[in-house]
Enzyme design. Structure first.
Site: not given
Ligand code: ARG
Length: 490
Positions: A155-156, A275, A281, A283, A288, A320
């Site tokens: 711990t710690h 490396s 080395k 690693n 990571e 979108q």
């Molecule tokens: N490509 C758009 C999206 O991924 C869907 C389009 C709907 N567009 C709109 N103007 N209502 O959300």
């Protein structure tokens, strides 16, 4: 639709997305991730339209045939468009003529895209779930091999109490089991169909939403049409479930990096790197990177929630930008879990070195205090006595520890140690292996407790694997149903 109507639609589209912002508006390139999804959604929707008598069977057949052709050509061959939905529709109209435009009856791109991203994300989530199972199996495998391998527990970052490698590894199995649960929960809420919600406000056509949901393998609907088109909480949930998993993984990775640095564990060459300049080395780079993925995943979860925060109902184009990066992070976290599984499964634990380090830093002190308390002394007094003795007890002198505790006991209580415990009991308490074996409370590190936990972990992994197969079978069965229906039209 007449030819004239179709060309008016094209003109209208050119007017609104042919300007300088065309590229900015377009998601077509990123939509490669939902190309297959969109084809499936188009097929299910077209079949339903035909079944409901909204589109003639013959026209449905032409549209479905065109969709096969569009699929064979691939996403890269789509005509230009604002997004994959528009581009596929244009490609269908190019092949079928204006009747192809009937495919978009009784829907909007808003419910269409929401359906596509759920369809795609659920596959990614299942793959991530599988990776958590692989990792849990690797942890359980190594834990059962090292159920009795004594190691220092910290711990710690300071030696705290001896434990076993089995106990340590099962601690991560427990955490990742919850990550599996979270991902399964995210899957179940993702796998609902928004299709038929149209732009947000429903449609006058007699659509059968349950039918499209069934053909696409969804376990029901996002009922409210406004919720259906707007909701992206499933993206936030998938991203946060992955961020939580990646955080668990980062802890495991960090531990293994530190343990390998101390010589407690040797990573397989397959999970190490070297490396370019320092020839000596070896690693722990894979771990990571595993630790690093957590940073991206946390960023993604935060980014998704930030994008969604304060969006008004119903659809807004901001949406979108919400999903493509979630697909990516689910993938990255899945890969990190797979790599962690491989690193754990192939790691070599230095049993001797772990055993000799297990007693360092007077790590048996708590066991000594417990022993005094079991002999009738109030635990707080026992703690005080052992703390006083600890100041002068060094690592290589367990032999003198009993005498020092005795000295402190006489000073603090006026009684010798022998009034509470025998010298054999004292000697056993100072032995790391015996100390571990004595802590046999449920969930503890004693070999019996670890054996019980191993059995429980194995059973839980089997249950989750069954759940995963059931989800996958349901999706495969839906794909078969859709294919069979499509085949009746083409
Ligand atoms: N490509 C758009 C999206 O991924 C869907 C389009 C709907 N567009 C709109 N103007 N209502 O959300």
């Amino acid at each position: 639709m007449t030819d004239e109507d179709a060309s008016e639609t094209a003109v209208r589209r050119d007017r609104f997305s042919g300007g300088p912002a065309r590229e900015f508006l377009s998601s077509l390139a990123a939509d490669a991730a939902i190309f297959e999804a969109d084809l499936a959604v188009d097929r299910a929707h077209t079949v339903m339209l035909a079944e409901q008598g909204i589109v003639d069977d013959a026209v449905a057949g032409e549209i479905l045939t065109a969709l096969d052709d569009v699929e064979a050509a691939g996403h890269g061959e789509l005509p230009d468009g604002e997004d994959v939905h528009e581009a596929i529709e244009t490609a269908v109209i190019d092949r079928v003529g204006p009747d192809g435009g009937r495919m978009h009856t009784a829907r909007s791109r808003n419910d269409e895209v929401a359906t596509c991203i759920r369809y795609r994300l659920r596959e990614d989530l299942l793959a991530a779930i599988e990776a958590t199972l692989t990792l849990r199996e690797a942890l359980v495998g190594a834990a059962s091999e090292h159920a009795e391998t004594v190691m220092p527990g910290y711990t710690h970052l300071q030696p705290a109490q001896p434990t076993t490698v089995g106990h340590y590894l099962l601690s991560y199995e427990g955490g990742i089991a919850r990550d599996t649960e979270r991902l399964l929960g995210a899957y179940d809420r993702t796998n609902r169909s928004p299709l038929g919600g149209a732009a947000f406000a429903g449609t006058p056509f007699d659509v059968d939403r349950d039918r499209t949901a069934d053909l696409l393998g969804f376990d029901g609907l996002v009922h409210n049409s406004m919720d259906a088109a707007s909701a992206r909480d499933f993206l936030a949930e998938g991203a946060t479930a992955c961020a939580t998993l990646s955080t668990t993984l980062s802890g495991l990775a960090e531990d293994l990096i530190v343990f390998s640095n101390k010589g407690f564990v040797e990573l397989s060459d397959d999970y190490s790197s070297t490396s370019s300049i320092m020839p000596q080395k070896k690693n722990p780079d894979t771990l990571e990177l595993t630790r690093g993925v957590a940073g991206d995943a946390i960023g993604e979860a935060t980014g998704t929630l930030s994008l969604l925060k304060g969006l008004p109902r119903a659809y807004n184009r901001d949406l979108q930008r919400a999903h493509a990066s979630v697909f990516e992070i689910v993938d990255d976290v899945r890969e990190a879990a797979e790599v962690a599984a491989g690193a754990v499964a192939t790691a070599d634990w230095a049993v001797e070195d772990l055993a000799s380090a297990a007693g360092e830093g007077f790590s048996t002190a708590t066991g000594v205090a417990d022993l005094l308390a079991m002999g009738g002394m109030p635990f707080r007094t026992a703690h005080e006595i052992v703390a006083a003795a600890a100041e002068s007890i060094d690592d290589d002198a367990p032999a003198t520890a009993a005498a020092k505790v005795d000295e402190a006991a006489r000073e603090i209580t006026g009684e010798p140690l022998s009034a509470y415990v025998s010298s054999e009991e004292m000697e056993a308490a100072l032995d790391p292996a015996h100390s571990v074996a004595s802590r046999d409370s449920r969930g503890g590190p004693a070999p019996d407790a670890v054996a019980e936990a191993l059995a429980a972990s194995e059973a839980r992994i089997d249950d989750d694997a069954d759940t995963l197969s059931a989800r996958r079978d349901a999706l495969a069965a839906a794909t078969d149903r859709l294919e069979a229906e499509v085949a009746t039209y083409v």
